[in-house]
Write a protein that holds these residues in place. Structure first.
Motif, PDB file in Angstrom:
ATOM      1  N   LYS A  84       0.832  -1.206   0.000  1.00 25.33           N
ATOM      2  CA  LYS A  84       0.000   0.000   0.000  1.00 25.33           C
ATOM      3  C   LYS A  84       0.869   1.259   0.000  1.00 25.33           C
ATOM      4  CE  LYS A  84      -3.938  -2.142   2.366  1.00 25.33           C
ATOM      5  NZ  LYS A  84      -4.751  -2.183   3.597  1.00 25.33           N
ATOM      6  N   LEU A  85       1.976   1.217   0.740  1.00 26.94           N
ATOM      7  CA  LEU A  85       2.891   2.356   0.777  1.00 26.94           C
ATOM      8  C   LEU A  85       3.518   2.592  -0.593  1.00 26.94           C
ATOM      9  CD1 LEU A  85       4.398   4.534   2.342  1.00 26.94           C
ATOM     10  CD2 LEU A  85       6.097   2.811   2.991  1.00 26.94           C
ATOM     11  N   ARG A  86       3.913   1.510  -1.259  1.00 20.00           N
ATOM     12  CA  ARG A  86       4.510   1.644  -2.592  1.00 20.00           C
ATOM     13  C   ARG A  86       3.482   2.128  -3.616  1.00 20.00           C
ATOM     14  NH1 ARG A  86       7.068  -4.073  -3.475  1.00 20.00           N
ATOM     15  NH2 ARG A  86       7.873  -3.185  -5.427  1.00 20.00           N
ATOM     16  N   LEU A  87       2.227   1.717  -3.446  1.00 17.38           N
ATOM     17  CA  LEU A  87       1.167   2.242  -4.308  1.00 17.38           C
ATOM     18  C   LEU A  87       1.020   3.749  -4.128  1.00 17.38           C
ATOM     19  CD1 LEU A  87      -1.767  -0.341  -4.204  1.00 17.38           C
ATOM     20  CD2 LEU A  87      -0.597   0.509  -6.235  1.00 17.38           C
ATOM     21  N   LEU A  88       1.085   4.195  -2.879  1.00 15.85           N
ATOM     22  CA  LEU A  88       1.015   5.624  -2.603  1.00 15.85           C
ATOM     23  C   LEU A  88       2.202   6.348  -3.222  1.00 15.85           C
ATOM     24  CD1 LEU A  88      -0.404   7.963  -1.128  1.00 15.85           C
ATOM     25  CD2 LEU A  88       0.957   7.403   0.900  1.00 15.85           C
ATOM     26  N   MET A  89       3.364   5.731  -3.153  1.00 20.34           N
ATOM     27  CA  MET A  89       4.566   6.331  -3.734  1.00 20.34           C
ATOM     28  C   MET A  89       4.451   6.465  -5.250  1.00 20.34           C
ATOM     29  SD  MET A  89       7.496   4.340  -1.493  1.00 20.34           S
ATOM     30  CE  MET A  89       8.836   4.923  -2.553  1.00 20.34           C
ATOM     31  N   CYS A  90       3.677   5.582  -5.886  1.00 22.29           N
ATOM     32  CA  CYS A  90       3.473   5.671  -7.333  1.00 22.29           C
ATOM     33  C   CYS A  90       2.755   6.962  -7.716  1.00 22.29           C
ATOM     34  CB  CYS A  90       2.661   4.471  -7.828  1.00 22.29           C
ATOM     35  SG  CYS A  90       3.577   2.912  -7.863  1.00 22.29           S
ATOM     36  N   MET A  91       1.986   7.517  -6.785  1.00 22.57           N
ATOM     37  CA  MET A  91       1.242   8.738  -7.076  1.00 22.57           C
ATOM     38  C   MET A  91       2.085  10.000  -6.899  1.00 22.57           C
ATOM     39  SD  MET A  91      -1.697   7.200  -7.499  1.00 22.57           S
ATOM     40  CE  MET A  91      -2.582   5.714  -6.981  1.00 22.57           C
ATOM     41  N   MET A  92       3.262   9.881  -6.273  1.00 22.61           N
ATOM     42  CA  MET A  92       3.998  11.054  -5.840  1.00 22.61           C
ATOM     43  C   MET A  92       5.001  11.659  -6.827  1.00 22.61           C
ATOM     44  SD  MET A  92       2.547  11.553  -3.013  1.00 22.61           S
ATOM     45  CE  MET A  92       3.589  12.892  -2.439  1.00 22.61           C
ATOM     46  N   PRO A  93       5.763  10.866  -7.583  1.00 17.65           N
ATOM     47  CA  PRO A  93       6.886  11.444  -8.341  1.00 17.65           C
ATOM     48  C   PRO A  93       6.512  12.566  -9.301  1.00 17.65           C
ATOM     49  CG  PRO A  93       7.105   9.069  -8.262  1.00 17.65           C
ATOM     50  CD  PRO A  93       5.763   9.405  -7.687  1.00 17.65           C
ATOM     51  N   LEU A  94       5.493  12.364 -10.146  1.00 16.29           N
ATOM     52  CA  LEU A  94       5.158  13.372 -11.156  1.00 16.29           C
ATOM     53  C   LEU A  94       4.676  14.684 -10.533  1.00 16.29           C
ATOM     54  CD1 LEU A  94       5.192  13.851 -14.166  1.00 16.29           C
ATOM     55  CD2 LEU A  94       2.857  12.972 -14.293  1.00 16.29           C
ATOM     56  N   PRO A  95       3.693  14.680  -9.604  1.00 15.48           N
ATOM     57  CA  PRO A  95       3.299  15.954  -8.976  1.00 15.48           C
ATOM     58  C   PRO A  95       4.447  16.616  -8.218  1.00 15.48           C
ATOM     59  CG  PRO A  95       1.670  14.251  -8.547  1.00 15.48           C
ATOM     60  CD  PRO A  95       2.846  13.563  -9.152  1.00 15.48           C
ATOM     61  N   THR A  96       5.266  15.794  -7.539  1.00 13.81           N
ATOM     62  CA  THR A  96       6.388  16.349  -6.777  1.00 13.81           C
ATOM     63  C   THR A  96       7.397  17.020  -7.699  1.00 13.81           C
ATOM     64  OG1 THR A  96       6.137  14.635  -5.091  1.00 13.81           O
ATOM     65  CG2 THR A  96       8.238  15.805  -5.159  1.00 13.81           C
ATOM     66  N   SER A  97       7.708  16.372  -8.815  1.00 15.57           N
ATOM     67  CA  SER A  97       8.701  16.937  -9.737  1.00 15.57           C
ATOM     68  C   SER A  97       8.203  18.253 -10.327  1.00 15.57           C
ATOM     69  CB  SER A  97       9.011  15.939 -10.853  1.00 15.57           C
ATOM     70  OG  SER A  97       7.894  15.744 -11.704  1.00 15.57           O
ATOM     71  N   TRP A  98       6.904  18.325 -10.636  1.00 14.85           N
ATOM     72  CA  TRP A  98       6.370  19.572 -11.177  1.00 14.85           C
ATOM     73  C   TRP A  98       6.334  20.670 -10.123  1.00 14.85           C
ATOM     74  CZ3 TRP A  98       5.600  21.640 -15.751  1.00 14.85           C
ATOM     75  CH2 TRP A  98       5.611  20.798 -16.866  1.00 14.85           C
ATOM     76  N   PHE A  99       6.067  20.308  -8.889  1.00 13.53           N
ATOM     77  CA  PHE A  99       6.100  21.305  -7.811  1.00 13.53           C
ATOM     78  C   PHE A  99       7.514  21.869  -7.647  1.00 13.53           C
ATOM     79  CE2 PHE A  99       6.915  22.343  -3.346  1.00 13.53           C
ATOM     80  CZ  PHE A  99       5.942  23.314  -3.131  1.00 13.53           C
ATOM     81  N   VAL A 100       8.502  20.984  -7.630  1.00 15.79           N
ATOM     82  CA  VAL A 100       9.899  21.429  -7.506  1.00 15.79           C
ATOM     83  C   VAL A 100      10.290  22.280  -8.708  1.00 15.79           C
ATOM     84  CG1 VAL A 100      12.299  20.647  -7.428  1.00 15.79           C
ATOM     85  CG2 VAL A 100      10.555  19.465  -6.066  1.00 15.79           C
ATOM     86  N   PHE A 101       9.889  21.845  -9.893  1.00 13.79           N
ATOM     87  CA  PHE A 101      10.216  22.574 -11.117  1.00 13.79           C
ATOM     88  C   PHE A 101       9.639  23.989 -11.084  1.00 13.79           C
ATOM     89  CE2 PHE A 101       8.522  23.789 -15.334  1.00 13.79           C
ATOM     90  CZ  PHE A 101       9.720  24.026 -15.992  1.00 13.79           C
ATOM     91  N   LEU A 102       8.361  24.116 -10.753  1.00 14.77           N
ATOM     92  CA  LEU A 102       7.724  25.435 -10.711  1.00 14.77           C
ATOM     93  C   LEU A 102       8.321  26.309  -9.612  1.00 14.77           C
ATOM     94  CD1 LEU A 102       4.003  24.338 -11.267  1.00 14.77           C
ATOM     95  CD2 LEU A 102       5.543  25.416 -12.927  1.00 14.77           C
ATOM     96  N   PHE A 103       8.694  25.677  -8.496  1.00 13.76           N
ATOM     97  CA  PHE A 103       9.316  26.408  -7.395  1.00 13.76           C
ATOM     98  C   PHE A 103      10.658  26.997  -7.837  1.00 13.76           C
ATOM     99  CE2 PHE A 103      12.081  26.584  -3.646  1.00 13.76           C
ATOM    100  CZ  PHE A 103      11.297  27.324  -2.767  1.00 13.76           C
TER     101      PHE A 103
END
Length: 320
Positions: free
Chosen positions: A294-313
């Motif tokens: 379940k934790l790894r499934l949650l991690m599957c949702m994170m990389p793309l939004p996180t990378s765009w947040f860092v990029f825009l920041f």
């Protein structure tokens, strides 16, 4: 390119070596033709810089992931066949997967040739085709589209093939469930790797405004790819649920028989322990996914939004 299809390769260096070599060669070529020279002088150069860097890094990444997909498939196939007590069939199934890989390679090569042409036309770069950096970017994007398409095809087909193997070749529910858990872990690992790679996509918009149309296209594309990657896991998880329900029904029937035996005989302690053990197994079967899954499934949702947040920041504070 040298692909090692469905071999359980223990040489970690060889897994990294060829993709890394490809990235270094492509970076040198782009630098030599001027696409990666610094500083960036204008919008056209910035677009060339972003495209050259993005396709190069993702080409290496997807080659690396394809090699890992093959390793995962080989090890999962071995584990499934051991569970099914049919390890002697390994070479046969590996042969089927290898032929499937060859077919996918031909399809992916076609896509790899078509997409650069479509990119040149859609971006209006045909008029700049005489510029060395534009021509080289078009040619070197062939491995990018080839490897991307090949990865997507392989992830889905491998999981689907192994799931069918486990569901048709099993001798009992316990063995099938154990095999399905191995296959689910493989599919989960492949999906996590894939979405981590897609987190590199903001590279294509370095120091450039992100048009609303591009955001829409990227969102739709990411949604389709995510659905495609998650679909094998959903299929396997549904089968795991079905097998678990079958096993729980069998356990309930066994408990009923034990309770009757307990009522008809004076022996209670041994039968009570058996009932307790079966009840414990039933509780385990109700939990289709473990906490780590379940934790790894949650991690599957994170990389793309996180990378765009860092990029825009970074874009906001660095470029203003």
């Amino acid at each position: 390119m040298k692909f090692s299809a469905y071999e359980s390769n223990r040489n970690v260096v060889s897994v990294w070596a060829y993709p890394l070599f490809l990235v270094l060669i492509l970076l040198l070529i782009h630098n030599w033709t001027g696409a990666l020279t610094w500083p960036v002088l204008d919008d056209d150069h910035q677009r060339d810089f972003n495209t050259a860097l993005g396709t190069t890094l993702l080409s290496g990444f997807f080659w690396l992931t394809i090699r890992n997909v093959h390793k995962n498939a080989a090890s999962t196939l071995i584990a499934a066949l051991v569970s099914l007590e049919k390890l002697s069939q390994y070479n046969h199934h590996r042969g089927v997967l290898s032929r499937q890989f060859a077919k996918h390679l031909m399809w992916s090569t076609s896509v790899g040739v078509i997409m650069p042409v479509a990119y040149l036309l859609s971006e209006g770069l045909v008029t700049r085709i005489d510029e060395p950096e534009v021509l080289v970017i078009a040619l070197t994007s062939i491995p990018f589209w080839l490897l991307l398409t090949l990865f997507i095809l392989q992830v889905f087909s491998n999981t689907h093939y192994l799931q069918k193997l486990a569901s048709t070749e099993h001798s009992d529910s316990i063995k099938e469930l154990n095999s399905l858990r191995e296959i689910f872990n493989m599919a989960l690992s492949n999906t996590l790797i894939a979405v981590s790679g897609f987190a590199l996509t903001p590279i294509f918009w370095i120091n450039k405004p992100v048009p609303f149309f591009d955001i829409v296209i990227l969102t739709v594309y990411a949604g389709l790819i995510s659905a495609y990657l998650f679909l094998p896991m959903i299929i396997v998880a549904k089968r795991m649920r079905t097998v678990s329900n079958i096993m729980m029904t069998e356990h309930e029937s066994e408990i009923t028989q034990l309770i009757r035996q307990q009522a008809n005989s004076g022996e209670t302690s041994t039968l009570s322990k058996k009932i307790e053990s079966i009840e414990t197994n039933k509780e385990t079967l109700r939990k289709i996914l473990s906490k780590s899954q379940k934790l790894r499934l949650l991690m599957c949702m994170m990389p793309l939004p996180t990378s765009w947040f860092v990029f825009l920041f970074v874009e906001y504070f660095y470029y203003g």
